[in-house]
Scaffold this motif. Structure first.
Motif, PDB file in Angstrom:
ATOM      1  N   SER A   1      -6.486  17.203   1.383  1.00 32.31           N
ATOM      2  CA  SER A   1      -5.731  15.955   1.340  1.00 32.31           C
ATOM      3  C   SER A   1      -5.297  15.679  -0.094  1.00 32.31           C
ATOM      4  O   SER A   1      -5.876  16.211  -1.046  1.00 32.31           O
ATOM      5  N   LYS A   2      -4.264  14.848  -0.237  1.00 32.35           N
ATOM      6  CA  LYS A   2      -3.762  14.517  -1.574  1.00 32.35           C
ATOM      7  C   LYS A   2      -4.709  13.562  -2.302  1.00 32.35           C
ATOM      8  O   LYS A   2      -4.661  13.430  -3.515  1.00 32.35           O
ATOM      9  N   ASN A   3      -5.571  12.875  -1.548  1.00 35.80           N
ATOM     10  CA  ASN A   3      -6.563  11.957  -2.118  1.00 35.80           C
ATOM     11  C   ASN A   3      -5.933  10.847  -2.949  1.00 35.80           C
ATOM     12  O   ASN A   3      -6.444  10.451  -4.003  1.00 35.80           O
ATOM     13  N   GLN A   4      -4.816  10.358  -2.451  1.00 34.50           N
ATOM     14  CA  GLN A   4      -4.180   9.184  -3.030  1.00 34.50           C
ATOM     15  C   GLN A   4      -3.739   8.286  -1.886  1.00 34.50           C
ATOM     16  O   GLN A   4      -2.995   8.710  -1.010  1.00 34.50           O
ATOM     17  N   ALA A   5      -4.228   7.069  -1.889  1.00 39.98           N
ATOM     18  CA  ALA A   5      -3.953   6.149  -0.791  1.00 39.98           C
ATOM     19  C   ALA A   5      -2.468   5.809  -0.715  1.00 39.98           C
ATOM     20  O   ALA A   5      -1.728   5.916  -1.704  1.00 39.98           O
ATOM     21  N   SER A   6      -2.041   5.399   0.458  1.00 42.97           N
ATOM     22  CA  SER A   6      -0.647   4.991   0.630  1.00 42.97           C
ATOM     23  C   SER A   6      -0.405   3.644  -0.034  1.00 42.97           C
ATOM     24  O   SER A   6      -1.324   2.834  -0.207  1.00 42.97           O
ATOM     25  N   SER A   7       0.827   3.409  -0.407  1.00 50.87           N
ATOM     26  CA  SER A   7       1.233   2.073  -0.850  1.00 50.87           C
ATOM     27  C   SER A   7       1.361   1.200   0.386  1.00 50.87           C
ATOM     28  O   SER A   7       1.800   1.669   1.440  1.00 50.87           O
ATOM     29  N   VAL A   8       0.968  -0.064   0.268  1.00 50.83           N
ATOM     30  CA  VAL A   8       1.019  -0.985   1.407  1.00 50.83           C
ATOM     31  C   VAL A   8       1.895  -2.172   1.052  1.00 50.83           C
ATOM     32  O   VAL A   8       1.646  -2.863   0.053  1.00 50.83           O
ATOM     33  N   VAL A   9       2.921  -2.401   1.884  1.00 49.49           N
ATOM     34  CA  VAL A   9       3.887  -3.464   1.625  1.00 49.49           C
ATOM     35  C   VAL A   9       4.038  -4.336   2.869  1.00 49.49           C
ATOM     36  O   VAL A   9       4.259  -3.831   3.972  1.00 49.49           O
ATOM     37  N   ASP A  10       3.916  -5.641   2.686  1.00 47.97           N
ATOM     38  CA  ASP A  10       4.064  -6.606   3.779  1.00 47.97           C
ATOM     39  C   ASP A  10       5.504  -7.121   3.809  1.00 47.97           C
ATOM     40  O   ASP A  10       5.966  -7.751   2.852  1.00 47.97           O
ATOM     41  N   LEU A  11       6.186  -6.841   4.924  1.00 46.42           N
ATOM     42  CA  LEU A  11       7.568  -7.297   5.082  1.00 46.42           C
ATOM     43  C   LEU A  11       7.690  -8.331   6.195  1.00 46.42           C
ATOM     44  O   LEU A  11       8.767  -8.510   6.766  1.00 46.42           O
ATOM     45  N   THR A  12       6.610  -9.024   6.500  1.00 42.90           N
ATOM     46  CA  THR A  12       6.647  -9.998   7.589  1.00 42.90           C
ATOM     47  C   THR A  12       7.193 -11.345   7.158  1.00 42.90           C
ATOM     48  O   THR A  12       7.483 -12.189   7.999  1.00 42.90           O
ATOM     49  N   LYS A  13       7.339 -11.539   5.853  1.00 41.87           N
ATOM     50  CA  LYS A  13       7.856 -12.812   5.325  1.00 41.87           C
ATOM     51  C   LYS A  13       9.115 -12.571   4.518  1.00 41.87           C
ATOM     52  O   LYS A  13       9.500 -11.425   4.253  1.00 41.87           O
ATOM     53  N   LYS A  14       9.753 -13.642   4.118  1.00 43.98           N
ATOM     54  CA  LYS A  14      10.989 -13.529   3.352  1.00 43.98           C
ATOM     55  C   LYS A  14      10.748 -12.819   2.035  1.00 43.98           C
ATOM     56  O   LYS A  14      11.552 -11.993   1.595  1.00 43.98           O
ATOM     57  N   GLU A  15       9.632 -13.142   1.399  1.00 43.88           N
ATOM     58  CA  GLU A  15       9.290 -12.509   0.130  1.00 43.88           C
ATOM     59  C   GLU A  15       8.471 -11.248   0.377  1.00 43.88           C
ATOM     60  O   GLU A  15       7.530 -11.242   1.185  1.00 43.88           O
ATOM     61  N   ILE A  16       8.830 -10.178  -0.295  1.00 37.19           N
ATOM     62  CA  ILE A  16       8.099  -8.925  -0.167  1.00 37.19           C
ATOM     63  C   ILE A  16       6.753  -9.051  -0.872  1.00 37.19           C
ATOM     64  O   ILE A  16       6.673  -9.503  -2.011  1.00 37.19           O
ATOM     65  N   VAL A  17       5.675  -8.659  -0.184  1.00 37.96           N
ATOM     66  CA  VAL A  17       4.332  -8.744  -0.759  1.00 37.96           C
ATOM     67  C   VAL A  17       3.749  -7.331  -0.872  1.00 37.96           C
ATOM     68  O   VAL A  17       3.630  -6.625   0.127  1.00 37.96           O
ATOM     69  N   PHE A  18       3.386  -6.947  -2.075  1.00 35.21           N
ATOM     70  CA  PHE A  18       2.779  -5.642  -2.312  1.00 35.21           C
ATOM     71  C   PHE A  18       1.264  -5.795  -2.263  1.00 35.21           C
ATOM     72  O   PHE A  18       0.667  -6.424  -3.129  1.00 35.21           O
ATOM     73  N   LEU A  19       0.660  -5.223  -1.240  1.00 33.16           N
ATOM     74  CA  LEU A  19      -0.785  -5.347  -1.053  1.00 33.16           C
ATOM     75  C   LEU A  19      -1.554  -4.239  -1.762  1.00 33.16           C
ATOM     76  O   LEU A  19      -2.714  -4.426  -2.137  1.00 33.16           O
ATOM     77  N   ARG A  20      -0.918  -3.089  -1.929  1.00 30.51           N
ATOM     78  CA  ARG A  20      -1.571  -1.985  -2.640  1.00 30.51           C
ATOM     79  C   ARG A  20      -0.512  -1.031  -3.156  1.00 30.51           C
ATOM     80  O   ARG A  20       0.389  -0.640  -2.429  1.00 30.51           O
ATOM     81  N   GLU A  21      -0.618  -0.687  -4.414  1.00 30.50           N
ATOM     82  CA  GLU A  21       0.292   0.311  -4.968  1.00 30.50           C
ATOM     83  C   GLU A  21      -0.402   1.662  -4.982  1.00 30.50           C
ATOM     84  O   GLU A  21      -1.466   1.824  -5.565  1.00 30.50           O
ATOM     85  N   GLY A  22       0.191   2.622  -4.306  1.00 33.31           N
ATOM     86  CA  GLY A  22      -0.350   3.970  -4.249  1.00 33.31           C
ATOM     87  C   GLY A  22       0.640   4.944  -4.835  1.00 33.31           C
ATOM     88  O   GLY A  22       1.123   4.765  -5.948  1.00 33.31           O
ATOM     89  N   LYS A  23       0.965   5.969  -4.068  1.00 32.70           N
ATOM     90  CA  LYS A  23       1.878   6.998  -4.551  1.00 32.70           C
ATOM     91  C   LYS A  23       3.265   6.445  -4.834  1.00 32.70           C
ATOM     92  O   LYS A  23       3.941   6.857  -5.769  1.00 32.70           O
ATOM     93  N   ILE A  24       3.709   5.506  -4.006  1.00 30.27           N
ATOM     94  CA  ILE A  24       5.030   4.890  -4.189  1.00 30.27           C
ATOM     95  C   ILE A  24       4.876   3.649  -5.048  1.00 30.27           C
ATOM     96  O   ILE A  24       4.124   2.731  -4.705  1.00 30.27           O
ATOM     97  N   CYS A  25       5.564   3.614  -6.174  1.00 28.42           N
ATOM     98  CA  CYS A  25       5.399   2.500  -7.100  1.00 28.42           C
ATOM     99  C   CYS A  25       6.257   1.305  -6.672  1.00 28.42           C
ATOM    100  O   CYS A  25       7.254   1.436  -5.960  1.00 28.42           O
ATOM    101  N   ILE A  26       5.840   0.134  -7.123  1.00 25.95           N
ATOM    102  CA  ILE A  26       6.498  -1.118  -6.765  1.00 25.95           C
ATOM    103  C   ILE A  26       7.970  -1.102  -7.182  1.00 25.95           C
ATOM    104  O   ILE A  26       8.850  -1.540  -6.439  1.00 25.95           O
ATOM    105  N   GLU A  27       8.240  -0.592  -8.378  1.00 30.44           N
ATOM    106  CA  GLU A  27       9.611  -0.605  -8.891  1.00 30.44           C
ATOM    107  C   GLU A  27      10.553   0.215  -8.008  1.00 30.44           C
ATOM    108  O   GLU A  27      11.672  -0.207  -7.722  1.00 30.44           O
ATOM    109  N   ASP A  28      10.085   1.383  -7.575  1.00 29.09           N
ATOM    110  CA  ASP A  28      10.918   2.223  -6.718  1.00 29.09           C
ATOM    111  C   ASP A  28      11.189   1.546  -5.382  1.00 29.09           C
ATOM    112  O   ASP A  28      12.300   1.630  -4.842  1.00 29.09           O
ATOM    113  N   PHE A  29      10.178   0.877  -4.850  1.00 32.94           N
ATOM    114  CA  PHE A  29      10.358   0.194  -3.573  1.00 32.94           C
ATOM    115  C   PHE A  29      11.364  -0.952  -3.726  1.00 32.94           C
ATOM    116  O   PHE A  29      12.258  -1.124  -2.892  1.00 32.94           O
TER     117      PHE A  29
END
Length: 202
Positions: free
Chosen positions: A166-194
């Motif tokens: 395994s790559k041993n790096q957790a996924s990035s977790v993003v909440d899109l259920t609200k108007k404002e995007i909420v980043f719950l965990r930054e993993g391989k995909i960085c916040i800026e790229d998202f």
């Protein structure tokens, strides 16, 4: 493939048969080693939580194919753009559940990921069912990629631990259920790229 719990080879068909029986497995994924079972109903969720010693209210991530994702969650423009850009891959999207999803996971929201892993995708396509998934560790204990430790943890519970990398790096977790995007965990995909990807979408 080797089942480290029995120290014997295990075929793809045998893996699928174990899942169909309602068993949990530890499988290598494109992020971490995961404890998985078929995402069929409440009983499946209870089995995974029991093996991992999770609180009963703990909800797992759901691994799925693109087609399954569309049945499980409501995709607005932002979610469609994020999925098109980052799936398959290490991004978990928290989205509003469909009525269909609520039948297998009793919640208003659901965390979905389409993994970049041929074995996992092949299993889900073969069985026509997504997978409940959680990192391969006991609740409250830290995750380790050490397969010896993972085997010592889950083999006594009768869980097949499948050898792999395994790559041993957790996924990035993003909440899109609200108007404002909420980043719950930054993993391989960085916040800026998202943000660059979905900033124009509504």
């Amino acid at each position: 493939m080797k089942n480290l719990t029995t120290d014997k080879e295990i075929t793809f068909e045998e893996l699928c048969a174990l899942l169909e029986k309602g068993e949990c497995l530890v499988l290598p994924t494109d992020t971490t080693f995961g404890l998985v079972c078929l995402a069929k109903d409440k009983n499946s969720l209870e089995k995974l939580n029991k093996v991992k010693l999770n609180p009963s209210e703990k909800l797992p991530q759901v691994l799925c194919t693109f087609t399954q994702a569309l049945k499980l969650a409501e995709f607005d423009e932002r979610a469609q753009k994020a999925a098109k850009t980052f799936w398959t891959g290490a991004l978990t999207l928290i989205l509003k559940s469909t009525d269909f999803a609520k039948k297998i996971l009793p919640a208003e929201t659901i965390g979905l990921r389409v993994p970049n892993d041929n074995l996992i995708l092949k299993i889900m396509e073969k069985l026509n069912c997504p997978l409940f998934a959680s990192s391969a560790n006991i609740h409250g204990q830290g995750y380790t990629p050490d397969l010896t430790v993972i085997k010592q943890t889950f083999a006594p519970k009768g869980v097949a631990v499948v050898e792999g990398i395994s790559k041993n790096q957790a996924s990035s977790v993003v909440d899109l259920t609200k108007k404002e995007i909420v980043f719950l965990r930054e993993g391989k995909i960085c916040i800026e790229d998202f943000k660059k990807t979905v900033s124009f979408a509504k």
